[in-house]
Scaffold this motif. Structure first.
Motif, PDB file in Angstrom:
ATOM      1  N   PHE A  41      31.997  -1.183  49.213  1.00 58.02           N
ATOM      2  CA  PHE A  41      32.345  -0.206  50.248  1.00 58.02           C
ATOM      3  C   PHE A  41      33.157   0.941  49.643  1.00 58.02           C
ATOM      4  N   ILE A  42      34.109   0.590  48.779  1.00 59.31           N
ATOM      5  CA  ILE A  42      34.905   1.639  48.128  1.00 59.31           C
ATOM      6  C   ILE A  42      34.015   2.537  47.284  1.00 59.31           C
ATOM      7  N   VAL A  61      31.380  10.715  49.035  1.00 61.11           N
ATOM      8  CA  VAL A  61      32.295  11.853  48.893  1.00 61.11           C
ATOM      9  C   VAL A  61      31.866  12.749  47.727  1.00 61.11           C
ATOM     10  N   ALA A  92      33.576  -5.478  49.952  1.00 61.14           N
ATOM     11  CA  ALA A  92      34.699  -4.537  49.995  1.00 61.14           C
ATOM     12  C   ALA A  92      34.669  -3.617  48.781  1.00 61.14           C
ATOM     13  N   LEU A  93      34.385  -4.196  47.605  1.00 57.68           N
ATOM     14  CA  LEU A  93      34.290  -3.390  46.392  1.00 57.68           C
ATOM     15  C   LEU A  93      33.163  -2.362  46.529  1.00 57.68           C
ATOM     16  N   TRP A 150      26.824   2.675  55.042  1.00 57.97           N
ATOM     17  CA  TRP A 150      28.297   2.668  55.047  1.00 57.97           C
ATOM     18  C   TRP A 150      28.812   2.073  56.360  1.00 57.97           C
ATOM     19  N   LEU A 151      28.183   2.481  57.467  1.00 58.88           N
ATOM     20  CA  LEU A 151      28.624   1.969  58.773  1.00 58.88           C
ATOM     21  C   LEU A 151      28.375   0.469  58.883  1.00 58.88           C
ATOM     22  N   LEU A 175      24.934   6.975  55.142  1.00 59.56           N
ATOM     23  CA  LEU A 175      25.925   6.819  56.219  1.00 59.56           C
ATOM     24  C   LEU A 175      25.666   5.540  57.013  1.00 59.56           C
ATOM     25  N   THR A 182      31.822   4.717  49.400  1.00 60.25           N
ATOM     26  CA  THR A 182      32.616   5.822  49.938  1.00 60.25           C
ATOM     27  C   THR A 182      32.784   6.903  48.889  1.00 60.25           C
ATOM     28  N   LEU A 183      33.151   6.487  47.662  1.00 59.76           N
ATOM     29  CA  LEU A 183      33.294   7.465  46.574  1.00 59.76           C
ATOM     30  C   LEU A 183      31.970   8.186  46.331  1.00 59.76           C
TER      31      LEU A 183
END
Ligand code: HEM
Lengths: 462, 281
Positions: B197-198, B205, B194-195, B232-233, B229, B201-202
């Motif tokens: 993943f954040i 972006v 989860a960490l 990420w998926l 991507l 994502t950053l």
């Protein structure tokens, strides 16, 4: 809330579908990195039969990321997300609003024995002790007094329940932004030579050039190099005009685009072109030497008035032998044309017979003159990327939402604590229950702490 | 240069730390664990100093950029974030048994950076497109994410080792008994994913913002972008299968390993495909 939902609804609200779709999109993206796409697809054409190639091409196999298939997957994902969120939002809302009372004391139903306390105290006393504990831990709490029961309820991070919806909403906004961009946006490029003005650009897709509602002039182009010869910075001084009116002026650098009327200009590349000016030295047989500055297309008189000459072509690097210009000399008797190289001495060194073999390379073809190219003036052109994408602000908003939503989901958690106090014959019974949709271990620890504190309090006050 | 000398020493320090963690697991003496932790911390401090020196040197040479610009620097930074994240976890969880799986990864990355042929460890000037603060934040966040995924991967491997040894703890060796419980590993794997993943994502972006300024489009389906991507998926699927479908343990471990394979391909594999991001030109 209807209990029996239609088949389509439950199909689209299922998370299995989401998992399948996300995996399919990932798989699609993977194929697209292995099979050459778009312009690169030409490589494949040579490897397979033309029939197969055109079939695959028709199925948009070579433009997967813009294919019907990909849009279909995106469309399904959109519907999936929308229905799934709509399906679950009422439940999240109920969780958000939930306060315990005698009507819904099912939160205490499977309250294990170790989460309850029996104490010889009266109800008000116990309720006050619980209240001050909750006040200390959570600052705010709600107290409901009933005939022989008191309910207390406190919580934290209630809003993180909606984090997931913010994340999913952001994906929808993202898809919307991408669609806006692909429908109303465009990407193009244009090269402008120093001093020139253009009023149209070349789209990346399609061959027709696209007129701009203004014109762009490149006043100056400068490039600065590192010692190694790699470019350090390059910039174009641009002027944007409407009619003869200057609307905007600015310096364009890599990473610093200029925006005008929804079009964004990016510094992408540069190159050199012959500038149309050259310096020639004309040596006559008797030793006289003249220097003439010439430009392409014009006619010049020879110093001895034997005739005129024109510059036909200018090449920066003709056949890898350096700068050269093509000259035609006309007199009453004859007309000869030949190439004049700048580095003729070097060329003769490596290839002594070149003038015999290729007479047109002889700069002394028109007697009594020998032409020498002293220098060729170069001009830079600037390569600009031009794009218009009205979807960008939408995509940016989506990115912001996504990050905020993820922070809400993963870095905070909601926790609700409920305390019920019953009056019994021999004292009170206190039940403590809690709920957390994430961080269950933390909740366990918290409940244990609350029970221990409460026991302690009640014993002390006795 | 002094910074590369320090960095090659740090490689050995990390190896030593790994050996001490191993001693702790086999001999069961907490002395070795403490020694391993302090060794790793010393390595981390030395590495930080080396990175700062390198940063400063690049300013002295008139190039002035964060040490995140070529393949060598990215490997070094990758190892640094892994050790940093691991030590933070060890401190928070008061559990040293993950170190024996994480430190060798950091060591291998450092060793690869120092000895693999064709890796240039000089400080180099930046071409104009890379002269952007967005680049720094992009690389920073991406590698934070990669580091978290690396720890999740190490936990996945640990999970399989524990499972392969069987559930009967009385029969299995001391090493296996000192591993965290399957439940703990599962929870940690999820937290790390989860960490990561954040941060990923950053990273995506900030990378898009940078591309928006440098190339005029926030997304261009360049292979590296596409692979990030995909990664990420994969992790999005991992989060969903756990939260909504209730996948645990073994299946999470498989997802953590598959996800890490995607990370590696995003980082290294795509260099064999033509790309804007290629470090290896
Ligand atoms: C790219 C697309 C998606 C992203 C990035 C995403 C992201 C997330 C994240 C981060 C969570 C929270 C996970 C956690 O707490 O560990 C989550 C939960 C969830 N997602 Fe998605 N998701 C996506 C697509 C979908 C789709 C298409 C569905 C459609 C059914 C869906 C359904 C759910 C559900 C039901 C939950 C659990 C919500 C709850 O806690 O009650 N997601 N998603």
């Amino acid at each position: 809330m209807t209990k029996n939902k239609s088949g389509i609804w439950s199909f689209f609200s299922s998370v299995q579908l989401a998992i399948v779709l996300l995996s399919l999109i990932a798989f699609f993206a993977l194929i697209g990195t292995l099979v050459p796409q778009r312009e690169a697809a030409a490589e494949v054409a040579g490897l397979i039969s033309p029939g197969l190639f055109s079939l695959l091409d028709k199925m948009q196999f070579f433009d997967l990321y813009h294919s019907v298939w990909f849009f279909l997957l995106m469309g399904l994902l959109t519907v999936n997300l929308l229905i799934c969120s709509l399906d679950r939002l009422p439940m999240a809302w109920r969780r958000f609003r939930m306060r315990p009372s005698s009507q819904n004391d099912d939160v205490f139903k499977d309250c294990p024995e170790e989460n309850s306390i029996r104490a010889r105290a009266d109800m008000v006393q116990a309720a006050n002790a619980a209240a001050s504990l909750l006040k200390k831990r959570y600052r705010k709490f709600i107290r409901t007094n009933e005939a022989d029961q008191v309910f207390l309820c406190a919580d934290k991070g209630r809003f993180s329940l909606f984090g997931v919806y913010v994340v999913h909403l952001s994906i929808l906004v993202l898809i919307a932004g991408v669609i806006i961009g692909s429908v109303f946006g465009m990407e193009a490029y244009v090269n402008i030579t120093e001093g020139e003005t253009v009023n149209a650009v070349n789209p990346r897709r399609g061959s027709q050039s696209l007129p701009l509602p203004f014109s762009v002039r490149c006043d100056k182009f400068t490039v600065e190099l590192y010692e190694s010869g790699a470019p350090k910075t390059f910039q174009s001084d641009l002027t944007f005009l409407k009619g003869n009116q200057i609307v905007q002026q600015g310096k364009l650098l890599v990473n610093h685009p200029i925006e005008i009327e929804g079009f964004r200009f990016y510094q992408a590349s540069y190159g050199a072109v012959p500038g149309g000016k050259a310096t020639l030295a004309l040596l006559r047989a008797d030793g006289r030497r003249d220097i003439i500055n010439v430009g392409a297309g014009y006619a010049f008189e020879l110093p001895g008035k034997e005739g005129t000459f024109n510059i036909l072509r200018m090449e920066e690097n003709l056949m890898k032998m350096g700068p050269a210009i093509k000259v035609v000399v006309r007199s009453k008797k004859e007309e000869v044309s030949f190439w004049v190289f700048q580095q003729i001495d070097k060329i003769k060194q490596t290839n002594p017979d070149i003038i015999q073999q290729v007479p047109i390379f002889n700069p002394g073809l028109f007697r009594p003159y020998t032409f020498t190219l002293v220098g060729l003036e170069e001009k830079y052109f600037t390569g600009l990327q031009v794009s218009r994408d009205p979807g960008t602000p939408v995509v940016a908003a989506a990115a912001l939402l996504l990050i905020c939503g993820l922070m809400m989901v993963l870095f905070s958690y909601s926790r609700q604590i409920w305390i019920r106090i019953d009056q019994k014959k021999e004292g009170v019974r206190i039940c403590i229950a809690g709920r957390s949709y994430r961080n269950k271990t933390g909740l366990e620890r918290e409940l244990q702490y609350l029970i221990a504190e409460l026991k302690d309090n009640l014993e002390k006050s006795k | 240069m002094i910074n590369t000398t320090i960095l090659s020493w740090v490689t050995f320090v990390y190896f030593a730390s790994f050996v001490f963690y191993l001693f702790r697991m086999i001999l069961g003496r907490e002395f070795w664990g403490k020694l391993a932790t302090w060794t790793a911390l010393a390595g981390l401090v030395a590495q930080s100093v080396a990175l700062i020196i390198r940063w400063k040197t690049s300013y002295d040479l008139g190039m002035g950029h964060a040490p995140l610009s070529n393949f060598y620097e990215s490997l070094i930074f990758f190892a640094w974030t892994i050790v940093l994240l691991y030590l933070l976890m060890e401190w928070r969880l008061k559990n040293r048994s993950i170190g024996v799986f994480v430190m060798p990864v950091a060591f291998l990355i450092m060793a690869y950076a120092s000895i693999a042929p064709g890796i240039n460890n000089r400080i180099e000037p930046l071409i104009p497109a890379l002269q952007s603060n967005w680049l720094t934040s992009h690389v920073l966040t991406c590698f934070m994410g990669y580091a978290a995924f690396t720890v999740a991967f190490a936990l996945g491997i640990m999970f399989f080792i524990k499972q392969a040894a069987g559930n009967d703890s009385s029969k299995s060796g001391a090493f296996i008994r000192r591993l965290p419980s399957e439940y703990q590993m599962d929870e940690l794997m999820y937290s790390c994913a989860a960490l990561g993943f954040i941060f990923l994502t950053l990273g995506i972006v900030t990378g898009s913002v940078w591309a928006h300024y440098a190339w005029g489009s926030y997304w261009s389906w360049d292979p590296k972008e596409t692979w990030s991507l995909i990664t990420w998926l994969v992790y999005a699927v991992m989060l969903h299968t756990r939260l909504v479908r209730g996948w645990r343990g073994r299946r999470m471990a498989i997802m953590a390993i598959v996800g890490f394979a995607c990370v590696l391909f995003t980082y290294l594999g795509v260099n064999f495909l033509p790309s804007l991001h290629s470090y290896m030109t």
